[in-house]
Motif scaffolding. Sequence first.
Motif, PDB file in Angstrom:
ATOM      1  N   ILE A  67     -21.215 -17.014 -11.670  1.00  0.00           N
ATOM      2  CA  ILE A  67     -22.278 -16.963 -10.672  1.00  0.00           C
ATOM      3  C   ILE A  67     -23.477 -16.210 -11.207  1.00  0.00           C
ATOM      4  O   ILE A  67     -24.637 -16.572 -10.953  1.00  0.00           O
ATOM      5  N   ARG A  68     -23.211 -15.131 -11.976  1.00  0.00           N
ATOM      6  CA  ARG A  68     -24.308 -14.359 -12.529  1.00  0.00           C
ATOM      7  C   ARG A  68     -25.137 -15.190 -13.506  1.00  0.00           C
ATOM      8  O   ARG A  68     -26.355 -15.049 -13.576  1.00  0.00           O
ATOM      9  N   ARG A  69     -24.445 -16.050 -14.254  1.00  0.00           N
ATOM     10  CA  ARG A  69     -25.178 -16.895 -15.200  1.00  0.00           C
ATOM     11  C   ARG A  69     -26.035 -17.948 -14.477  1.00  0.00           C
ATOM     12  O   ARG A  69     -27.141 -18.256 -14.919  1.00  0.00           O
ATOM     13  N   ASN A  70     -25.530 -18.514 -13.397  1.00  0.00           N
ATOM     14  CA  ASN A  70     -26.282 -19.556 -12.661  1.00  0.00           C
ATOM     15  C   ASN A  70     -25.870 -19.470 -11.193  1.00  0.00           C
ATOM     16  O   ASN A  70     -24.883 -20.086 -10.767  1.00  0.00           O
ATOM     17  N   LYS A  71     -26.641 -18.704 -10.443  1.00  0.00           N
ATOM     18  CA  LYS A  71     -26.275 -18.500  -9.049  1.00  0.00           C
ATOM     19  C   LYS A  71     -26.609 -19.712  -8.169  1.00  0.00           C
ATOM     20  O   LYS A  71     -26.137 -19.787  -7.036  1.00  0.00           O
ATOM     21  N   HIS A  72     -27.427 -20.649  -8.672  1.00  0.00           N
ATOM     22  CA  HIS A  72     -27.790 -21.832  -7.876  1.00  0.00           C
ATOM     23  C   HIS A  72     -26.814 -22.985  -8.067  1.00  0.00           C
ATOM     24  O   HIS A  72     -27.024 -24.051  -7.480  1.00  0.00           O
ATOM     25  N   TRP A  77     -19.666 -21.257  -6.366  1.00  0.00           N
ATOM     26  CA  TRP A  77     -19.493 -20.496  -5.126  1.00  0.00           C
ATOM     27  C   TRP A  77     -18.370 -21.082  -4.278  1.00  0.00           C
ATOM     28  O   TRP A  77     -17.516 -20.330  -3.757  1.00  0.00           O
ATOM     29  N   LEU A  78     -18.358 -22.400  -4.144  1.00  0.00           N
ATOM     30  CA  LEU A  78     -17.351 -23.022  -3.288  1.00  0.00           C
ATOM     31  C   LEU A  78     -15.950 -22.852  -3.880  1.00  0.00           C
ATOM     32  O   LEU A  78     -14.977 -22.633  -3.136  1.00  0.00           O
ATOM     33  N   LYS A  79     -15.840 -22.952  -5.197  1.00  0.00           N
ATOM     34  CA  LYS A  79     -14.531 -22.727  -5.829  1.00  0.00           C
ATOM     35  C   LYS A  79     -14.086 -21.274  -5.664  1.00  0.00           C
ATOM     36  O   LYS A  79     -12.902 -20.993  -5.435  1.00  0.00           O
ATOM     37  N   VAL A 100     -23.547 -16.992  -0.599  1.00  0.00           N
ATOM     38  CA  VAL A 100     -24.110 -18.273  -1.033  1.00  0.00           C
ATOM     39  C   VAL A 100     -25.080 -18.820   0.005  1.00  0.00           C
ATOM     40  O   VAL A 100     -26.043 -19.538  -0.337  1.00  0.00           O
ATOM     41  N   LEU A 101     -24.883 -18.494   1.277  1.00  0.00           N
ATOM     42  CA  LEU A 101     -25.844 -18.927   2.286  1.00  0.00           C
ATOM     43  C   LEU A 101     -27.191 -18.247   2.090  1.00  0.00           C
ATOM     44  O   LEU A 101     -28.240 -18.811   2.439  1.00  0.00           O
TER      45      LEU A 101
END
Length: 724
Positions: A67-72, A77-79, A100-101
């Motif tokens: 997530i830190r590498r690509n938070k978008h 996030w869902l996994k 994530v919201l």
Amino acid sequence: MDRDKYQRPAKVKNKTPAEIQITAEQVLRDATDRAEPVHTVPAQKITDAEELHEYRFHKRKTFEDAIRRNKHHIAHWLKYAAWEESQKEFDRARSVFERVLEVDTRNPAIWIRYAEMEMRHKNINLARNLWDRACTQLPRVDQFWYKYAYMEEMLGEIAKARQIFERWMQWRPTEDAWQAYAAFETRYREFDRARSVYRRMVETHPDPSNWIAFAKFEESQLAIINARQVYEEAVAYLTDEHVTAALLSSFARFEARQKEVARARAVYQYALSVLPKSQTTEIYRQYANFEKQCGDRTTIETVVASKRRWVYEAEIAANPFNYDVWFDLIRLEEDSHETEKAREAYERAVANVPPVDGGKRVWRRYIYLWMQYAVFEETSANDADRARAVYETALQLVPHKQFTFAKLWLAYAKFLMRAPRLDVSGARKALGMALGMCPKPRLFKGYIELELALREFDRVRLLYEKFLETDAANVGAWVKYAELEKMVGDGDRARAILELAVAQPVLDMPEVLWKAYIDYETEEEEWSRARDLYERLLQRTSHVKVWISYAKYEMQCAELESVPARADRARAIFQRANTALKDRRVHDERVILLESWRDFEQEFGGRDKAESVQRMFPRVIKKRRRVEEGSDATEEYLEYVWPDDEARQPSLKLLAKAQQWKLKMQLGGGGGGGGGGAAAASPAPAPAPVPESAGPVEDAPESADGDEDGVMRSEELQDSEERQ
């Protein structure tokens, strides 16, 4: 450049099947057996809490790093949230979803996964709060409202579900949302509420499909009056410009189901009148089926005629100069016995004037329209004044300087001559004008027939004289003129007319004229005059048919009563003809003459005279010659050998002897004669047909070089025969 890249693939030289055949099943089996084993990660077994804590720590660290590498990247996030849910760490899973919201609050998948997690674990209030937040932030996502209302309905909270639908309807969603709301009320038998929903739906989305759904709902509730009222409101609201075929078709089928035949027929007819032609194909089919079930013969024929009319109109719109389609449409309107519609069709058809440079062929069908229009006004509409106006308008449109139509002028004249008008002067004036513009033979003939019917022979004579001044080569006009004078009993004028005719330098059919002249003198029993005509004709032509006709005339001539005397005259004619054709060297015509002479002698001269004529027939010899000079190709041809010519040419006897020797060698089996020549070397094409009476076809022993070489070959064969 890499040449191997652009080289063509090598061709398979040997395409025969191999001795050992390999099937696809064997190839797959070998591939499976030789496949390397797949290395799988071994299952990890956790035995105590410390290992579990370490496993969760490393797993969370992996997710957090991703997530830190690509938070978008929403999938991480869902996994992550799904893994926390699998570990029963619901607070951590909620934290992941909330984080994530904050990253992407407008992603519907996040809200749905979040709410479904709470619903799976029966956290109803939390799920209700999530759906409420989602619908508040993204009210245009229909899936939120569907799932929210479905959840409340599954929980038995019908009032809350209705409240959700009401909140949703304030946003004016699509037709599917309104129909879902109406279906919800129908499931719980709240029909008045469902009717109110449908009413609000058609007010919000006045589409024809929504009106149809509203009417079908009323029909399903057996509210027939309400359903009919819905259809009528839909037609009135949409007006003629926006009404569709589907709406009117559904309306008509509804009336048919209710046994309202008159109402259904009126709806179908209204649909056919207001809808564009491109949308009425299915309406015509349904209307025809309806009339077959509920109508009589007249209504069925009306429907079929309407469908055919629609087809014709479509073809005319594509090509207004297709006059054949106009004829079909006009015939359809005439069969309906509606004079005004037929007249309107005629007017529309004749308004499409073809271009003048298109030629007479293009105008011919157009003029037939005018003529049929005039006949319709005269016979069907019984309006003679309109018929006369139609004729006059058509005659004004025709470009008479380029071409004219005799049929149109004659039809106009006959129209004027028909009772009760009997306008003789008008007919004469019209035909006189036509002859002045374009003196066609057909116009002269029609004008002459009109005057003959009136017994105006002086006018007929003037017309024939004008006709012959215009076209002196027309044999038919000369013959008819002479027949007119014969009919009125003026034989001298008839003979003078025929004399003028045969004196013309150019005639289109002179043989017809001479035959008519001879027949006239024969009917008048002027035998010597007819004989003089034959002699004059033979001075112009010595065709074999003239000679045969002359001989037959002498045999039929009643000037001499005895048959033998007439036969002698006819025989003399045959002899003269034979001599004349012999001098002209026309062999085919001479053979035809001898055949006719032989038949004549068999009937009137007896067997001896017939045999004497038979001996005059020629022998036919088959020869070969080169097709072109310097070429080896040969062809067969036939040559007539006449008895009188054979007596004057001794060399022909040598040819006969050579032929006999050749036949003898062939029958005896001799191998060295070599008498075949070029005829035996290669097959020849079929010879030309020969008259049966000309004698058998014989093979001449000549080479391909011509007649002289053939004669020389015949002399050599004769010397060889004498030596043997």
